[in-house]
Scaffold this active site. Structure first.
Site, PDB file in Angstrom:
ATOM      1  N   GLY A   1       7.309   2.696   8.098  1.00  0.00           N
ATOM      2  CA  GLY A   1       5.883   2.705   7.805  1.00  0.00           C
ATOM      3  C   GLY A   1       5.088   2.833   9.084  1.00  0.00           C
ATOM      4  O   GLY A   1       4.875   3.919   9.617  1.00  0.00           O
ATOM      5  N   GLY A   2       4.657   1.685   9.629  1.00  0.00           N
ATOM      6  CA  GLY A   2       3.758   1.667  10.787  1.00  0.00           C
ATOM      7  C   GLY A   2       4.216   2.554  11.937  1.00  0.00           C
ATOM      8  O   GLY A   2       3.421   3.326  12.497  1.00  0.00           O
TER       9      GLY A   2
ATOM     10  N   ASN B   1       6.662   6.998   6.140  1.00  0.00           N
ATOM     11  CA  ASN B   1       5.706   6.791   5.046  1.00  0.00           C
ATOM     12  C   ASN B   1       4.334   6.503   5.652  1.00  0.00           C
ATOM     13  O   ASN B   1       4.105   5.408   6.182  1.00  0.00           O
ATOM     14  CB  ASN B   1       6.195   5.612   4.183  1.00  0.00           C
ATOM     15  CG  ASN B   1       5.226   5.271   3.072  1.00  0.00           C
ATOM     16  OD1 ASN B   1       4.288   6.015   2.788  1.00  0.00           O
ATOM     17  ND2 ASN B   1       5.452   4.134   2.436  1.00  0.00           N
ATOM     18  N   TRP B   2       3.450   7.483   5.561  1.00  0.00           N
ATOM     19  CA  TRP B   2       2.128   7.329   6.191  1.00  0.00           C
ATOM     20  C   TRP B   2       1.203   6.454   5.345  1.00  0.00           C
ATOM     21  O   TRP B   2       0.138   6.074   5.794  1.00  0.00           O
ATOM     22  CB  TRP B   2       1.480   8.698   6.400  1.00  0.00           C
ATOM     23  CG  TRP B   2       2.219   9.613   7.331  1.00  0.00           C
ATOM     24  CD1 TRP B   2       3.405   9.377   7.976  1.00  0.00           C
ATOM     25  CD2 TRP B   2       1.809  10.933   7.746  1.00  0.00           C
ATOM     26  NE1 TRP B   2       3.757  10.458   8.753  1.00  0.00           N
ATOM     27  CE2 TRP B   2       2.799  11.434   8.625  1.00  0.00           C
ATOM     28  CE3 TRP B   2       0.710  11.752   7.455  1.00  0.00           C
ATOM     29  CZ2 TRP B   2       2.714  12.694   9.226  1.00  0.00           C
ATOM     30  CZ3 TRP B   2       0.625  13.011   8.045  1.00  0.00           C
ATOM     31  CH2 TRP B   2       1.616  13.475   8.922  1.00  0.00           C
ATOM     32  N   LYS B   3       1.585   6.152   4.121  1.00  0.00           N
ATOM     33  CA  LYS B   3       0.760   5.334   3.215  1.00  0.00           C
ATOM     34  C   LYS B   3      -0.660   5.923   3.113  1.00  0.00           C
ATOM     35  O   LYS B   3      -0.821   7.124   3.202  1.00  0.00           O
ATOM     36  CB  LYS B   3       0.755   3.873   3.673  1.00  0.00           C
ATOM     37  CG  LYS B   3       2.176   3.345   3.943  1.00  0.00           C
ATOM     38  CD  LYS B   3       2.219   1.878   4.163  1.00  0.00           C
ATOM     39  CE  LYS B   3       3.637   1.463   4.509  1.00  0.00           C
ATOM     40  NZ  LYS B   3       3.817   0.039   4.581  1.00  0.00           N
TER      41      LYS B   3
ATOM     42  N   GLY C   1       5.733  -4.223   7.304  1.00  0.00           N
ATOM     43  CA  GLY C   1       4.440  -4.324   7.982  1.00  0.00           C
ATOM     44  C   GLY C   1       4.176  -5.677   8.616  1.00  0.00           C
ATOM     45  O   GLY C   1       3.050  -5.968   9.012  1.00  0.00           O
TER      46      GLY C   1
ATOM     47  N   SER D   1       9.680  -2.963   9.208  1.00  0.00           N
ATOM     48  CA  SER D   1       9.404  -3.180  10.636  1.00  0.00           C
ATOM     49  C   SER D   1      10.487  -2.604  11.549  1.00  0.00           C
ATOM     50  O   SER D   1      10.857  -3.211  12.556  1.00  0.00           O
ATOM     51  CB  SER D   1       9.170  -4.660  10.926  1.00  0.00           C
ATOM     52  OG  SER D   1       8.029  -5.118  10.218  1.00  0.00           O
TER      53      SER D   1
ATOM     54  N   GLU E   1      14.209  -2.340   1.144  1.00  0.00           N
ATOM     55  CA  GLU E   1      13.073  -2.762   1.957  1.00  0.00           C
ATOM     56  C   GLU E   1      12.660  -4.181   1.556  1.00  0.00           C
ATOM     57  O   GLU E   1      11.901  -4.362   0.595  1.00  0.00           O
ATOM     58  CB  GLU E   1      11.890  -1.829   1.730  1.00  0.00           C
ATOM     59  CG  GLU E   1      12.177  -0.392   2.072  1.00  0.00           C
ATOM     60  CD  GLU E   1      10.897   0.344   2.411  1.00  0.00           C
ATOM     61  OE1 GLU E   1      10.735   0.705   3.579  1.00  0.00           O
ATOM     62  OE2 GLU E   1      10.051   0.503   1.519  1.00  0.00           O
TER      63      GLU E   1
ATOM     64  N   GLU F   1       4.665  -1.669  -2.130  1.00  0.00           N
ATOM     65  CA  GLU F   1       3.206  -1.744  -2.351  1.00  0.00           C
ATOM     66  C   GLU F   1       2.833  -1.237  -3.742  1.00  0.00           C
ATOM     67  O   GLU F   1       1.877  -1.711  -4.355  1.00  0.00           O
ATOM     68  CB  GLU F   1       2.485  -0.966  -1.242  1.00  0.00           C
ATOM     69  CG  GLU F   1       2.563  -1.733   0.081  1.00  0.00           C
ATOM     70  CD  GLU F   1       2.789  -0.868   1.291  1.00  0.00           C
ATOM     71  OE1 GLU F   1       2.522   0.339   1.233  1.00  0.00           O
ATOM     72  OE2 GLU F   1       3.267  -1.416   2.317  1.00  0.00           O
TER      73      GLU F   1
ATOM     74  N   HIS G   1       8.077   1.909  -4.196  1.00  0.00           N
ATOM     75  CA  HIS G   1       7.733   1.273  -2.924  1.00  0.00           C
ATOM     76  C   HIS G   1       7.129  -0.101  -3.201  1.00  0.00           C
ATOM     77  O   HIS G   1       6.425  -0.298  -4.195  1.00  0.00           O
ATOM     78  CB  HIS G   1       6.754   2.147  -2.132  1.00  0.00           C
ATOM     79  CG  HIS G   1       6.568   1.613  -0.742  1.00  0.00           C
ATOM     80  ND1 HIS G   1       5.667   0.616  -0.460  1.00  0.00           N
ATOM     81  CD2 HIS G   1       7.203   1.904   0.420  1.00  0.00           C
ATOM     82  CE1 HIS G   1       5.748   0.317   0.837  1.00  0.00           C
ATOM     83  NE2 HIS G   1       6.672   1.094   1.386  1.00  0.00           N
TER      84      HIS G   1
HETATM   85  C1  PEP Z   1       7.370   0.852   4.525  1.00  0.00           C
HETATM   86  O1  PEP Z   1       6.211   0.892   4.208  1.00  0.00           O
HETATM   87  O2  PEP Z   1       8.210   1.407   3.813  1.00  0.00           O
HETATM   88  C2  PEP Z   1       7.740   0.133   5.724  1.00  0.00           C
HETATM   89  C3  PEP Z   1       8.995  -0.115   5.935  1.00  0.00           C
HETATM   90  O3  PEP Z   1       6.713  -0.261   6.553  1.00  0.00           O
HETATM   91  P1  PEP Z   1       6.876  -0.861   8.042  1.00  0.00           P
HETATM   92  O4  PEP Z   1       7.840   0.014   8.791  1.00  0.00           O
HETATM   93  O5  PEP Z   1       5.491  -0.793   8.625  1.00  0.00           O
HETATM   94  O6  PEP Z   1       7.374  -2.251   7.916  1.00  0.00           O
END
Ligand code: PEP
Length: 266
Positions: free
Chosen positions: A236-237, A11-13, A175, A215, A169, A99, A97
């Site tokens: 994500g990251g 997920n590049w957000k 994050g 994470s 999640e 966010e 999600h």
């Molecule tokens: C996400 O945004 O779905 C996520 C899991 O982010 P991260 O891996 O950065 O925690």
């Protein structure tokens, strides 16, 4: 028990410029997915070019959208519909999600409408659920997951459930660098599968992939993906770094190979 192909989503957000999206898509196109299915979720504005780059490279990686509107078209400034995504060949989408729920304000009901719309349109839908830190500390993890899952699936037709993926999640892990322990994540996943079993049936619950997100990194992916109810990850990251994302996809692929070998020797 049904064997489930691991899935890793990136997920590049709201990240990347077009040049970075091109570079990342090019790197992902060169991955060897092995037993793992890979999906990436670039920002809306880059979906077309990223999908075209992967198609041209002959990659099997899916390209998905980070959200959609549950209505089809009309006076809805800024919104994007399932039919617009399908028009671009985009057949995968995230809903719920954290966010979108906690920063932008998508309610459980809205997530349910979006999820039903995506599945009705024939898209693969990754429905994201998970508890906040406060809810976790109050011992409400399973109750929150159950509430979000039931609301997310409220309007969904049973015949479309084959395209459902659930992503657990925990909000406090997204994050933050903090990850649920493999045992804690497994317990949450097993409870989620139990709820799926009560909403649907054994075959559907056993066939539905449940991803862990929060994470995930190359250093913790193997132990998370080794858990019996963890069928890959939503990243994500680490998905913005091609080497890290490749290592996480390899860990998911290896987990499938190990599971098959273990099943054959018993
Ligand atoms: C996400 O945004 O779905 C996520 C899991 O982010 P991260 O891996 O950065 O925690």
């Amino acid at each position: 028990m049904a064997s489930r192909q691991p899935l890793v989503g990136g997920n590049w957000k709201m990240n990347t410029a077009s040049s970075e999206a091109d570079a990342l898509a090019g790197a992902v196109a060169s991955f060897q997915p092995g037993a793992c299915q890979i999906a990436i979720f670039p920002p809306f504005v880059y979906l077309d070019r990223v999908a075209a780059a992967l198609r041209t490279a002959g990659s099997t990686t899916l390209v998905g959208a980070q959200d959609l509107d549950h209505r089809d078209n009309g006076a809805l400034t800024g919104q994007v519909s399932a039919s617009m995504l399908l028009d671009l060949g985009i057949q995968t989408v995230l809903t719920g999600h954290s966010e979108r729920r906690h920063v932008i304000g998508d309610s459980d009901e809205l997530v349910g409408l979006k999820t039903a719309r995506a599945l009705d349109a024939g898209m693969m839908c990754l429905l994201c659920i998970g508890e906040t830190l406060e809810q976790r500390e109050a011992g409400e993890t399973d109750a929150v997951n159950e509430r979000q899952l039931r609301a997310g699936l409220k309007n969904v037709q049973a015949s479309t459930l084959g395209n459902l993926v659930v992503a657990y999640e925990p909000v406090w892990a997204i994050g933050t660098g903090q990850t649920a322990s493999p045992d804690d994540a497994q317990n949450a996943h097993a409870a989620i599968r139990g709820v799926l079993r009560s909403i649907t049936d054994d075959a559907t619950a056993d066939a539905t992939r449940i991803l862990y997100g929060g994470s995930v990194k190359p250093s913790n992916a193997n132990e998370l993906f080794a858990m019996p109810d963890i069928d890959g990850g939503l990243i994500g990251g680490a998905s913005l770094n091609a080497d890290d994302f490749a290592a996480i996809c390899t860990a998911a692929s290896d987990s499938a190979t190990t599971a098959t070998t273990t099943a054959q020797t018993h």
